[in-house]
Structures are given as structure tokens and as C-alpha cells.
Design an enzyme around this catalytic site. Structure first.
Site, short mmCIF file in Angstrom:
data_model
loop_
_atom_site.label_atom_id
_atom_site.label_comp_id
_atom_site.label_asym_id
_atom_site.label_seq_id
_atom_site.Cartn_x
_atom_site.Cartn_y
_atom_site.Cartn_z
N GLY A 186 2.58 10.15 -0.62
CA GLY A 186 2.93 10.39 -2.01
C GLY A 186 2.01 9.64 -2.94
N ARG A 228 -11.14 3.38 -4.10
CA ARG A 228 -9.69 3.35 -4.30
C ARG A 228 -8.96 3.36 -2.97
NH1 ARG A 228 -5.22 7.08 -2.88
NH2 ARG A 228 -3.52 6.56 -4.27
N VAL A 229 -8.00 2.46 -2.82
CA VAL A 229 -7.16 2.42 -1.63
C VAL A 229 -5.72 2.63 -2.06
CG1 VAL A 229 -6.37 0.99 0.29
CG2 VAL A 229 -8.76 0.88 -0.45
N THR A 269 -1.28 13.21 2.91
CA THR A 269 -1.40 12.14 3.89
C THR A 269 -0.80 12.69 5.16
OG1 THR A 269 -1.01 10.50 2.15
CG2 THR A 269 -0.73 9.74 4.39
#
Lengths: 312, 312
Positions: A229, A205-206, A177
Site C-alpha cells: 500500500g 525512495r524507500v 508489492t
């Protein structure tokens, strides 16, 4: 009020394997982290807003194929890209996010457009993609986002699943990220996060990035936070808002709250870390795994970059 | 441990206009609220889990066309249905949610399937719809969800926007939601929320219902919460996790924390309310507007239903 401006960013955290990290690759990471920090810091130095600084920093990270956001985003199990991004202003907790988009070159600008031009906070999927087109954001071809490294990661992961070989534990490949937090000279905080998600994730998917209170939060009363993470665990522990709450309700310092929360989620499988700045300009960069790609400005205004825990 | 089981539910909150509420309609609401509460309470009385109780209660509300979830869901500006649902277990904060689906008769079962069968927390849009089909959930035709009342609301709202007439302030029409919270005899808490969203919402818009920490939260250490109201404001204030945090970090009672937070968001446009139960079985049902469709079991185990503030 005139405050010393502060900026911090991350480019993902996890078990970053030293045996796969060549000197050349390491240098490229440090250069990418520095360039992204400079993009935002230049805005802060000129008296710009924290919101503009985190936007510029995340845009730079989105353009850098080394990081899992924008160009260089990982692939879903369908071989597509689905990107999420979020931005939040500490001044009034205005916020905007998108999830599951592929089109805008800079997903963080889509999040910002949601914040600034709609009454909504979160737009997802086809509705979000349509909003991005109508908002006039710069779009890029699918080929812009595609990189051979991420394609290879997808193929390796699909092959691993098919053959039942255990995971090699390189979390950074699964859930990178990017994100940034800033304090501007006006005393305002902001946070932004952007991601391609997890390699081979289920379409739709979020994770925690666009979930305010989990992966992103900013409040001038306390702090600005961008996390990276294992998103599901970060959501279940409301990581970002928990740090805010411990500062506000329990009188904890940013350092104590941020380090404790990141340590507490580790036993639940919550590998990762975060970057955080409080209203006084203190910086915390905790992570519970072997490394986190990160950069920050010190009290002297100088730029620092680091990957592993022994580099601070 | 054997605890007296407790259940509470809501069917949306807002400026519920008395001039539009006939005696017949009012009786139908009370009957629907009671039937949904009984569905969950029967499970708790038989020693079932809080998770099963909130599931059954929300399923009943989803089947009742009076409430904005499942059958009777409101329409998007495209004239489609996009439903969101979430469920969370207080035992381990396991949780699952879906956003932007139309297919499963009971969206709450889709949320539960995400929680129980995937490593993910939130699935959205086409990916979520595919997951629901593959999970073998009971699906319903679009005609099952359609109701003339909601269609008329959409047409009225689109006409109002086209003509520039100011909003009439009937919030309940814009953002109804259903939800339930329960404490079982084993001392465990759970929460579930389900909604069709806001009438004439932009496709892809996701409110607070499936955002853990905003519209839904459950933790055996503190409380279970399901909220209803202006979702964007509930997200910006992390309403559900804020109540949890005030209990855990500031030693506040459920009643104080829940009432204060609901009162504090009102000036920001955060009209709405929530139902909450703490680990001792205390119930709080605060709302900052003229009414909230609600039902709960009292300390005597009897079922109460109410709509306006003067009915407790």
C-alpha cells in the site's frame, strides 16, 4: 509439534479498476496467484520451513510480469528500476533486506543473503548492489525486468504530472508489492515482501517493504505480516509491529488487530492492505481499498485466489 | 496549554573505557553535550517547537567532531563516509530520513527536508544525495567530516580484522550515534537521530537510526525516543515503537517501558541505550552498557550532563 501448514500471499492492493480488467487479464492474475501459492505450499507440505516457503512464493511472484516485483517492476522517474525486498524469520526475528537494487533476478534472495551471511539487516544502493554481485546471486539483464505495460505507466504518469491532470486514483498502478506469510508444520512463522516501489518514484525512495515493523514482520509469539500500500503511511503507523503489539500486549486476536489497524490508517491516506497468519494458523487478509490480489490456503488445505472484496 | 519544556540528548552509548578517558577528554565531552543541549533548550524557552529544538541540538552534535555524526563521522570499510539521519514530529507522526549520504554539513536538515518537502519518508544513496543538492542544503567538503581519530579507528579495525585479533569490546567506537528528544511548551514531542554508522561498516549498511519504530519515534500520545547502539538488534526488536506500544496498550510508564526494553535486548547482543521523554515531561535515559554520553534538563530546568552510569 506438527501443525497444519498455512500460506498466504498478496500481489498488491489498491483501487483496482474493474473497467480496465478484461476476463483474460483476470484469469491471468488468478493463475499467477495460484502458481505462486503452490510453489510455497509444496515446500510446506513436504515438511519444509516457513522461511523456504515464503522465499519460493515471492520468487514466483517476482518472475511473473503481472506483479510489481522483479520482472515487471515499475520504473523510477529516471526510467530505471530500483527494487526493495525483505525477509524475516519468526523463530528468532532474524531478518534481512535490500533497497534500491537492480541486478538480482530475485531480490528476495538478496534479502535472504543479507540475513544469512552478514551481521547487517539492511543494505541499500550501490553497496547493496556490490554485495549482491559478491554473494553470487543469479543476475538478470535490465531487459529481463522491463515490460511495456510498466513503461507505459511511467510515460502516462510523467505526462499526467507535466500537464497537471489530477490522478485517476488507480493506486494499484502506483504502489504494487508482492509478499507472503507462512506457518510451517514445525510451528514457525516467516514473512517476505518484494517490490519495485511506486511508478515514477524519486530515485532513492524507500517505502515500507524493507522496513521491519512497517511492511514486514514475523514473530512466532504472535504473527507474520507482509503489507502492500501507501508505504509512507504504513511507516508512520508502524503497521506490522502495531498488529504484533496489539496481539501481545492487548490480547487481541489476529483478525481484530489486523482489520482495525488497516481500517485506522485509511483516513490518513494509507490505502492498502496486508496478509497475516498467526501462530495458530489463522489467516487475515484485510484491505481498505477496492481490491487486493491475494491467495491463501483454507483450513481444508485448499487454495483460494481473489482480487476484489466480493470474492472471498 | 503551556508545558514546562524538556530536552534530552545522547551522543552514543557503549563500553566507554575509563582507561582511555583522560580528564581533558572527559571535560570536552561534557562541554560538547552541554553546548548542544543549550542550543535546543534556548529554542524551547523562547516558545519554539520541539521539532526546531531537536534539530538545533542534533546540528550542534553533528558539528562537534567528538561525536559520530556529521563532522567526526566514522568511516566505512571503503574509507568513505555514509551518514544517516531521521526526524519525527509527535504531532502527526510526520517523519523524514536519509541514509547513506555524504555532502550536507547537517544530515538532520536533509532528513527534515525529506519530511517537509517530499511525499516520501526515506531517501537513500545517490538519489538522496541528489535530493540534498537540489534542496539547497549547505554542503561541506569531505575534509570537513574527516578526523584523524576516526581514521585511526578505521585503520585499527581493519588491522584487527586482517590479523584475526578478537574485538576489544569498545562498542562506543563501533556504533556511536547522536540524537535528541524534546517536549515544547505547546505540549508537542519530537525526536531526531543522526549517525555516521559503524566504523568499517559495509558500504550501504543502514542501521536503526533512520528506521522509524527502531531508532527513532515520536507520538504526542506517548513519547519521543532516540536510540543508540547495535542497530541491527534494535531493528529486530522494534525498540522505539515497542516502548510506545507498552505505554499505549499496556498502560506502562515511560520509565518502566524504556528500562525494560533496553534491558531485554541486552542478551541478544543489543548493547546500547536511548533517550526518551513522555507527554508529561518525564525523562528516561536507560542504557545497558557502561556508559552513554547524555544531557538533559531536570524538573528544575537545570542542565545535567553525564557519561557513566554512576554519574546521574
Amino acid at each position: 509439534m506438527s501443525t497444519m501448514p498455512v500460506l498466504a500471499l498478496h500481489g498488491g492492493a489498491g483501487t483496482i479498476r474493474r473497467d480496465l480488467m478484461t476476463a483474460e487479464r483476470k484469469a491471468a492474475y488468478h493463475a499467477g496467484l495460484r502458481a505462486a501459492l503452490e510453489a510455497g505450499h509444496a515446500i510446506l507440505r513436504d515438511g519444509g520451513t516457513a522461511l523456504d516457503a515464503v522465499t519460493a512464493t515471492v520468487m514466483a511472484l517476482e518472475d511473473d510480469p503481472l506483479f510489481n516485483a522483479g520482472r515487471g517492476a515499475v520504473y523510477t522517474s529516471d526510467g530505471t528500476h530500483e527494487m526493495d525486498a525483505a525477509i524475516m524469520s519468526g523463530t528468532d526475528r532474524a531478518c534481512g533486506a535490500v533497497a534500491g537494487i537492480c541486478g538480482p533476478r530475485h531480490p528476495v534472495l538478496a534479502a535472504r543473503a543479507v540475513m544469512e551471511t552478514t551481521g547487517h539487516v539492511l543494505l541499500t544502493g550501490e553497496g547493496a548492489r556490490r554485495f549482491c554481485r559478491e554473494a553470487g546471486l543469479e543476475h538478470a539483464d535490465p531487459s529481463w525486468f522491463a515490460t511495456p505495460e510498466r513503461r507505459a505507466s511511467l510515460e502516462a504518469e510523467m505526462a499526467r504530472r507535466a500537464s497537471g491532470i489530477p490522478d485517476d486514483g488507480d493506486d494499484a498502478r502506483r504502489h504494487g508489492t508482492v509478499g507472503a506469510v507462512a506457518l510451517d508444520i514445525h510451528g514457525h512463522l516467516a514473512a517476505a515482501t518484494s517490490t519495485g516501489g511506486m511508478t515514477a518514484k524519486k530515485p532513492g525512495r524507500v517505502g515500507d517493504s524493507p522496513i521491519f515493523g512497517a511492511g514486514t514482520w514475523a514473530d512466532d509469539r504472535t504473527c507474520a505480516i507482509s503489507a502492500t500500500g501507501h508505504g509512507e503511511i504504513f511507516i508512520r503507523h508502524a503497521v506490522a509491529h502495531e498488529i504484533d503489539a496489539r496481539m501481545r500486549l492487548a490480547g487481541q486476536s489476529l483478525a481484530t488487530a489486523a482489520h482495525d489497524v488497516v481500517a485506522e490508517i485509511a483516513p490518513f491516506g494509507g490505502s492498502g492492505g496486508l496478509v497475516a497468519i498467526d501462530a495458530k494458523g489463522n489467516v487475515a487478509l484485510p484491505f481498505n481499498c477496492s481490491g487486493m490480489y491475494r491467495a491463501w490456503t483454507g483450513p481444508d488445505g485448499r487454495i483460494h485466489t481473489a482480487i476484489y472484496s466480493d470474492e472471498d
